[in-house]
Scaffold this motif. Structure first.
Motif: not given
Length: 305
Positions: A93-96, A106-110, A123-126, A143-146
């Motif tokens: 699962v790939r998050l941004g 971001m911690d809550r999203f993860v 896997d997380t990309t910042i 999905a990504a937090l933007v």
């Protein structure tokens, strides 16, 4: 005609600017312009009207946009099929996440992703929003937090947080003793701001709102570096917008007696949200379930930061 030509054409068509399209594709403007000209030559038609600092689609260009978007979406979908097949049911699962958002969000999203997919690797990309959004469109992220809003038709989003801004200055600044301040209180001051590059649509809208409030003098830093911003305020007696230090992240640099953090009376709309590619939420079980988890977590419960 090749895929890179189509990607360059679509980026310019959506940005209406060769420089911004190049940034989005992680290229310089020259190869983007060359790819578009090669495509025009192969098609035998001009796709853009080029003016000084202005680009517009021709009728031929407008007719091509949706077809190219569909072609690229189908090509990117092949990557998803391959990833799903090669993962043998254990797909990553790939998050941004934007590097400028408060870490707790971001911690809550993860955390909610880990709860929803306990058996899958994550896997997380910042990175800046401007880099995460094209990665979402290419299918490289689920999905990504933007920062919002979006101007990308293939993406969908949900607002998860609204920023509550404060003004930061030196503790010996004449404005430091105020219980709250308005943007109109800064008409005679220079406001220090960052560049629009992390998310041009959101940042440019914020900058326009500041100008509409009567602020005419700005000092723009070359990047969003909180340490450099703090140093600039110390040495220039400047004023800048910030989140409250209690939100953590870069704002923590102002949790220092040398600075005063004063509430801003004006409501500056600046939003944080989770974004995803609309077609993948319909076709990919992981993205569909991730979007469902995000809606259950935040729909109707927007945070105030």
């Amino acid at each position: 005609m090749d895929v890179q030509q189509l990607r360059c054409f679509l980026a310019v068509a959506e940005e209406l600017h060769f420089g911004r399209a190049a940034e989005r594709l992680h290229l310089t403007p020259s190869p983007v312009s060359r790819a578009v000209k090669d495509l025009e030559r192969e098609l035998g038609a001009e796709l853009f009207v080029r003016r000084y600092h202005q680009v517009e689609l021709t009728a031929n260009g407008r007719a091509l946009v949706e077809r190219v978007r569909d072609i690229l979406e189908q090509l990117d979908g092949l990557k998803d099929v391959f990833r799903e097949a090669s993962a043998n049911g254990n797909r990553v699962v790939r998050l941004g996440g934007t590097h400028l958002c408060p870490p707790a969000v971001m911690d809550r999203f993860v955390a909610l992703t880990e709860r929803r997919f306990p058996a899958r690797p994550l896997d997380t990309t910042i990175a800046p929003s401007a880099e995460l959004l094209p990665a979402l469109e290419r299918g490289e992220l689920d999905a990504a937090l933007v920062h919002l809003p979006l101007d990308r038709p293939r993406l969908d989003s949900l607002v998860v947080a609204r920023y509550l801004f404060f003004l930061v200055m030196r503790s010996d600044d004449p404005l430091a003793t105020a219980s709250e301040l308005s943007l109109q209180d800064l008409w005679h001051r220079t406001l220090t701001v960052g560049p629009p590059t992390p998310q041009p649509l959101a940042m440019n809208r914020l900058h326009r709102r500041l100008k509409e409030a009567g602020i005419t003098s700005f000092h723009q830093l070359p990047d969003h570096d909180a340490v450099k911003l703090a140093s600039h305020i110390r040495h220039s007696h400047g004023v800048a917008l910030t989140l409250h230090p209690r939100n953590g992240g870069s704002a923590r640099v102002f949790d220092d007696p040398a600075f005063a953090v004063v509430p801003l009376r004006d409501d500056l709309v600046f939003l944080l949200g989770v974004a995803w590619r609309r077609s993948r939420a319909q076709q990919d079980d992981v993205v569909r379930e991730l979007v469902r988890a995000v809606r259950q977590e935040w729909s109707g419960r927007t945070l105030t930061l």
